[in-house]
Write an enzyme that holds these catalytic residues in place. Structure first.
Site, PDB file in Angstrom:
ATOM      1  N   ARG A  73       0.816  -1.218   0.000  1.00 59.03           N
ATOM      2  CA  ARG A  73       0.000   0.000   0.000  1.00 59.03           C
ATOM      3  C   ARG A  73       0.849   1.267   0.000  1.00 59.03           C
ATOM      4  NH1 ARG A  73      -4.388  -1.842   4.548  1.00 59.03           N
ATOM      5  NH2 ARG A  73      -5.385  -3.502   3.362  1.00 59.03           N
ATOM      6  N   ARG A  96      -3.215   5.846  -0.095  1.00 53.35           N
ATOM      7  CA  ARG A  96      -3.895   6.864   0.695  1.00 53.35           C
ATOM      8  C   ARG A  96      -2.990   7.717   1.574  1.00 53.35           C
ATOM      9  NH1 ARG A  96      -8.008   2.758   3.366  1.00 53.35           N
ATOM     10  NH2 ARG A  96      -6.082   1.530   3.317  1.00 53.35           N
ATOM     11  N   ARG A 115      -6.381  11.535  -7.419  1.00 53.81           N
ATOM     12  CA  ARG A 115      -7.572  10.691  -7.458  1.00 53.81           C
ATOM     13  C   ARG A 115      -8.851  11.437  -7.109  1.00 53.81           C
ATOM     14  NH1 ARG A 115      -9.065   5.817  -4.388  1.00 53.81           N
ATOM     15  NH2 ARG A 115     -11.025   6.550  -5.249  1.00 53.81           N
ATOM     16  N   ASP A 120      -6.546  -3.152  -7.427  1.00 52.54           N
ATOM     17  CA  ASP A 120      -7.283  -3.718  -6.311  1.00 52.54           C
ATOM     18  C   ASP A 120      -7.515  -5.188  -6.608  1.00 52.54           C
ATOM     19  OD1 ASP A 120      -9.087  -2.775  -3.785  1.00 52.54           O
ATOM     20  OD2 ASP A 120     -10.043  -4.448  -4.838  1.00 52.54           O
ATOM     21  N   TYR A 163     -14.738 -12.636  -0.271  1.00 54.30           N
ATOM     22  CA  TYR A 163     -15.526 -11.476  -0.688  1.00 54.30           C
ATOM     23  C   TYR A 163     -16.764 -11.913  -1.469  1.00 54.30           C
ATOM     24  CZ  TYR A 163     -12.096  -7.920   0.667  1.00 54.30           C
ATOM     25  OH  TYR A 163     -11.275  -7.081   1.379  1.00 54.30           O
TER      26      TYR A 163
END
Length: 357
Positions: A40, A44, A53, A89, A164
């Site tokens: 990561r 973010r 973004r 992702d 998921y």
């Protein structure tokens, strides 16, 4: 190939990156310094990421080669890490084959029609390169910019994707997933086998486009016992690693909360096994067994402490790794969203300086 065999294996080796510290560590060869990258790292925690973004949904940003390229390069420019990780992702290949899902802010991937029966498997058709043409384009752009810095491609492992799909989104207890795994083992095996095919195809696209290595993320597999992992998950993960073995690129396997599974994960076929922060690296290497490089494993939360504390904890990781054949420094999981980017930059420089030969 032995650790001391300098012959380059057949496959899609990116010759520009072959002798980089990261690639050497993956092959358990001598390195000029311990290579560093962060899960990561492209995301973010960076203000430049949030800016680029702004106004663009997560899945849309994963399908725009210009954005993927810029976001993937940002931490390389800022932190001087030894490898880039392709910005995407784990649900992208599922979206690409038509699964009705979205990534909801603050929640994560949400699946409209969860897989709970054999009829639901019809959602999962084969993945073709044309389904993810934007991946091929983005990796071409990236490798041209990265030069000798390796690009790591990645995919979600079959168990985590299945979780998921069966739960319909993120889950704390994985109750629907385990109910299916225990209650209909044949349907479960068929689901994971199909996901292994999709994941293998997705990784092949990335390697053929120029990725120097690939990592298989099994984010949720720590929810299983070793016996359940070996019986119900390991065959599908092994199928993925075997499917890309002929390319000759390093294959990395990582999961969270997998201290009890490290031995089995080491047997699944990866060249490098990642450890989270719960198990010291020397113990992780003992559990994984010989012939594998080890990746990890500073607790991501340590970066919120003082500079001195970060250096002390980093020294502990490096000390535990000093006798390993190959070590890639990483966090024990992903960079937390509110991490100070300067702390990451300092950490890279510190590891490089402390391990320089």
């Amino acid at each position: 190939m032995s650790a001391n065999d300098s012959r380059r294996p057949e496959g899609r080796q990116n010759t520009a990156t072959y002798d980089s510290p990261f690639m050497k560590a993956c092959r358990r060869e001598a390195v000029p310094h311990t290579p560093v990258w962060f899960m990561r790292q492209a995301g973010r925690s960076l203000p430049e990421y949030r800016k680029v973004r702004e106004g663009t949904a997560m899945l849309e940003s994963c399908m725009r080669p210009d954005l993927v390229t810029e976001i993937t390069l940002q931490p390389v420019r800022r932190h001087r890490v030894d490898a880039a990780i392709y910005f995407s992702d784990i649900v992208v290949p599922l979206k690409a084959i038509g699964v009705d899902l979205d990534i909801k802010p603050g929640v994560g991937p949400v699946v409209e029609n969860p897989i709970r029966s054999r009829a639901d498997l019809a959602q999962l058709r084969d993945l073709t390169p044309d389904d993810v043409h934007y991946v091929t384009e983005a990796i071409g752009m990236l490798t041209a910019e990265l030069g000798p810095t390796p690009l790591i491609g990645f995919a979600g492992a079959p168990f985590t994707l299945a979780s998921y799909l069966v739960e319909g989104g993120p889950s704390r207890n994985h109750e629907h997933t385990k109910a299916l795994m225990y209650g209909d083992p044949q349907l479960w095996a068929d689901l994971l086998d199909r996901l292994a095919e999709i994941t293998s195809a997705f990784l092949k696209v990335q390697i053929e486009a120029g990725a120097s290595a690939v990592q298989l993320f099994d984010s949720w597999v720590g929810a299983l016992s070793p016996a359940d992992y070996r019986r119900s998950v390991m065959p599908a993960s092994a199928k993925v690693f075997d499917a890309v073995a002929s390319y000759g690129v390093p294959r990395i396997h990582f999961g969270v909360g997998t201290g009890e599974l490290l031995g089995a994960m080491g047997e699944a076929g990866a060249d490098v096994v990642g450890a989270d922060w719960r198990v010291p690296l020397d113990e992780a290497a003992r559990r994984v067994g010989p012939g594998k490089a080890i990746q990890g494993n500073l607790d991501p939360a340590v970066l919120f402490s003082t500079r001195e504390a970060v250096e002390t904890k980093t020294d502990e990781v490096l000390a535990a790794a000093k006798d390993l054949e190959g070590h890639i420094f990483n966090l024990g999981h992903g960079v937390l969203p509110t991490t100070d980017p300067e702390a990451l930059t300092r950490l890279v420089e510190y590891v490089h300086t402390r391990t320089a030969v």
